[in-house]
Design a protein around this motif. Sequence first.
Motif, PDB file in Angstrom:
ATOM      1  N   THR A  27      -9.816  41.861  -4.820  1.00  0.00           N
ATOM      2  CA  THR A  27      -8.861  40.838  -4.408  1.00  0.00           C
ATOM      3  C   THR A  27      -8.303  41.188  -3.038  1.00  0.00           C
ATOM      4  O   THR A  27      -8.429  42.315  -2.576  1.00  0.00           O
ATOM      5  CB  THR A  27      -7.714  40.700  -5.431  1.00  0.00           C
ATOM      6  OG1 THR A  27      -6.929  39.557  -5.100  1.00  0.00           O
ATOM      7  CG2 THR A  27      -6.827  41.937  -5.454  1.00  0.00           C
ATOM      8  N   GLY A  28      -7.677  40.223  -2.428  1.00  0.00           N
ATOM      9  CA  GLY A  28      -6.957  40.481  -1.189  1.00  0.00           C
ATOM     10  C   GLY A  28      -5.502  40.759  -1.520  1.00  0.00           C
ATOM     11  O   GLY A  28      -4.989  40.293  -2.537  1.00  0.00           O
ATOM     12  N   LEU A  29      -4.851  41.532  -0.691  1.00  0.00           N
ATOM     13  CA  LEU A  29      -3.424  41.752  -0.880  1.00  0.00           C
ATOM     14  C   LEU A  29      -2.751  42.030   0.456  1.00  0.00           C
ATOM     15  O   LEU A  29      -3.406  42.369   1.429  1.00  0.00           O
ATOM     16  CB  LEU A  29      -3.126  42.857  -1.892  1.00  0.00           C
ATOM     17  CG  LEU A  29      -3.696  44.247  -1.704  1.00  0.00           C
ATOM     18  CD1 LEU A  29      -2.789  45.109  -0.856  1.00  0.00           C
ATOM     19  CD2 LEU A  29      -3.837  44.887  -3.062  1.00  0.00           C
ATOM     20  N   ARG A  30      -1.445  41.824   0.465  1.00  0.00           N
ATOM     21  CA  ARG A  30      -0.637  42.065   1.655  1.00  0.00           C
ATOM     22  C   ARG A  30       0.357  43.166   1.293  1.00  0.00           C
ATOM     23  O   ARG A  30       0.968  43.131   0.231  1.00  0.00           O
ATOM     24  CB  ARG A  30       0.095  40.802   2.053  1.00  0.00           C
ATOM     25  CG  ARG A  30       0.973  40.938   3.258  1.00  0.00           C
ATOM     26  CD  ARG A  30       1.647  39.572   3.575  1.00  0.00           C
ATOM     27  NE  ARG A  30       2.447  39.641   4.744  1.00  0.00           N
ATOM     28  CZ  ARG A  30       2.008  39.538   5.994  1.00  0.00           C
ATOM     29  NH1 ARG A  30       0.728  39.358   6.221  1.00  0.00           N
ATOM     30  NH2 ARG A  30       2.825  39.613   7.013  1.00  0.00           N
ATOM     31  N   ILE A  31       0.492  44.134   2.178  1.00  0.00           N
ATOM     32  CA  ILE A  31       1.465  45.214   1.979  1.00  0.00           C
ATOM     33  C   ILE A  31       2.395  45.202   3.179  1.00  0.00           C
ATOM     34  O   ILE A  31       1.944  45.162   4.320  1.00  0.00           O
ATOM     35  CB  ILE A  31       0.772  46.588   1.877  1.00  0.00           C
ATOM     36  CG1 ILE A  31      -0.305  46.559   0.794  1.00  0.00           C
ATOM     37  CG2 ILE A  31       1.796  47.681   1.594  1.00  0.00           C
ATOM     38  CD1 ILE A  31      -1.192  47.770   0.801  1.00  0.00           C
ATOM     39  N   ALA A  32       3.699  45.219   2.898  1.00  0.00           N
ATOM     40  CA  ALA A  32       4.691  45.203   3.972  1.00  0.00           C
ATOM     41  C   ALA A  32       5.667  46.357   3.792  1.00  0.00           C
ATOM     42  O   ALA A  32       5.858  46.867   2.686  1.00  0.00           O
ATOM     43  CB  ALA A  32       5.453  43.874   3.972  1.00  0.00           C
ATOM     44  N   ASN A  33       6.284  46.761   4.889  1.00  0.00           N
ATOM     45  CA  ASN A  33       7.333  47.778   4.857  1.00  0.00           C
ATOM     46  C   ASN A  33       8.613  47.085   4.396  1.00  0.00           C
ATOM     47  O   ASN A  33       9.152  46.236   5.095  1.00  0.00           O
ATOM     48  CB  ASN A  33       7.504  48.382   6.251  1.00  0.00           C
ATOM     49  CG  ASN A  33       8.551  49.464   6.277  1.00  0.00           C
ATOM     50  OD1 ASN A  33       9.660  49.278   5.796  1.00  0.00           O
ATOM     51  ND2 ASN A  33       8.205  50.595   6.855  1.00  0.00           N
ATOM     52  N   ARG A  34       9.081  47.426   3.196  1.00  0.00           N
ATOM     53  CA  ARG A  34      10.259  46.773   2.613  1.00  0.00           C
ATOM     54  C   ARG A  34      11.510  47.013   3.447  1.00  0.00           C
ATOM     55  O   ARG A  34      12.355  46.133   3.576  1.00  0.00           O
ATOM     56  CB  ARG A  34      10.469  47.258   1.178  1.00  0.00           C
ATOM     57  CG  ARG A  34      11.604  46.586   0.462  1.00  0.00           C
ATOM     58  CD  ARG A  34      11.303  45.124   0.243  1.00  0.00           C
ATOM     59  NE  ARG A  34      12.409  44.486  -0.435  1.00  0.00           N
ATOM     60  CZ  ARG A  34      12.799  43.237  -0.250  1.00  0.00           C
ATOM     61  NH1 ARG A  34      12.154  42.467   0.584  1.00  0.00           N
ATOM     62  NH2 ARG A  34      13.815  42.752  -0.897  1.00  0.00           N
ATOM     63  N   GLY A  35      11.619  48.172   4.054  1.00  0.00           N
ATOM     64  CA  GLY A  35      12.765  48.453   4.919  1.00  0.00           C
ATOM     65  C   GLY A  35      12.813  47.492   6.095  1.00  0.00           C
ATOM     66  O   GLY A  35      13.874  46.966   6.448  1.00  0.00           O
ATOM     67  N   ASP A  36      11.648  47.233   6.704  1.00  0.00           N
ATOM     68  CA  ASP A  36      11.566  46.270   7.804  1.00  0.00           C
ATOM     69  C   ASP A  36      11.942  44.874   7.330  1.00  0.00           C
ATOM     70  O   ASP A  36      12.613  44.114   8.037  1.00  0.00           O
ATOM     71  CB  ASP A  36      10.156  46.229   8.394  1.00  0.00           C
ATOM     72  CG  ASP A  36       9.777  47.492   9.143  1.00  0.00           C
ATOM     73  OD1 ASP A  36      10.648  48.357   9.384  1.00  0.00           O
ATOM     74  OD2 ASP A  36       8.584  47.615   9.503  1.00  0.00           O
ATOM     75  N   GLU A  37      11.498  44.510   6.118  1.00  0.00           N
ATOM     76  CA  GLU A  37      11.823  43.187   5.576  1.00  0.00           C
ATOM     77  C   GLU A  37      13.329  43.019   5.394  1.00  0.00           C
ATOM     78  O   GLU A  37      13.888  41.965   5.713  1.00  0.00           O
ATOM     79  CB  GLU A  37      11.115  42.963   4.235  1.00  0.00           C
ATOM     80  CG  GLU A  37       9.632  42.769   4.342  1.00  0.00           C
ATOM     81  CD  GLU A  37       8.978  42.571   3.002  1.00  0.00           C
ATOM     82  OE1 GLU A  37       7.983  41.829   2.954  1.00  0.00           O
ATOM     83  OE2 GLU A  37       9.422  43.159   1.991  1.00  0.00           O
TER      84      GLU A  37
END
Length: 111
Positions: A27-37
């Motif tokens: 599958t595809g997935l997106r990972i982000a830096n939660r602190g930045d969010e």
Amino acid sequence: MVELAYGPRAPRKWFKNAEGCVGQIHTGLRIANRGDEIVALRGLGAAEGVRSLDLEAVLVDTGATTLCLPANLVAQLGLTLARRAHATTAQGDLWVNVYADAHVYLMGRDT
């Protein structure tokens, strides 16, 4: 579909995915830096400043409880080391780094 027989058991049916692989889920997935969010949500930084990665064709381990990322992707995301932990893998026991604040989006859903 592929049928496999195991000794006295009835044949088991396995379905092939789009690539013709049996028993694998990608599958595809997106990972982000939660602190930045959080910084962006509070208006203290631009949304464009959120470090994130879009990954395609990620192999899913349906029995896994954590996500393993190569060191270069951890560095790109700017994740913070939370602790070290003992892990048992197919290649033996080892110590791994566990990072905090990776926000994973799977199939368009917030996890």
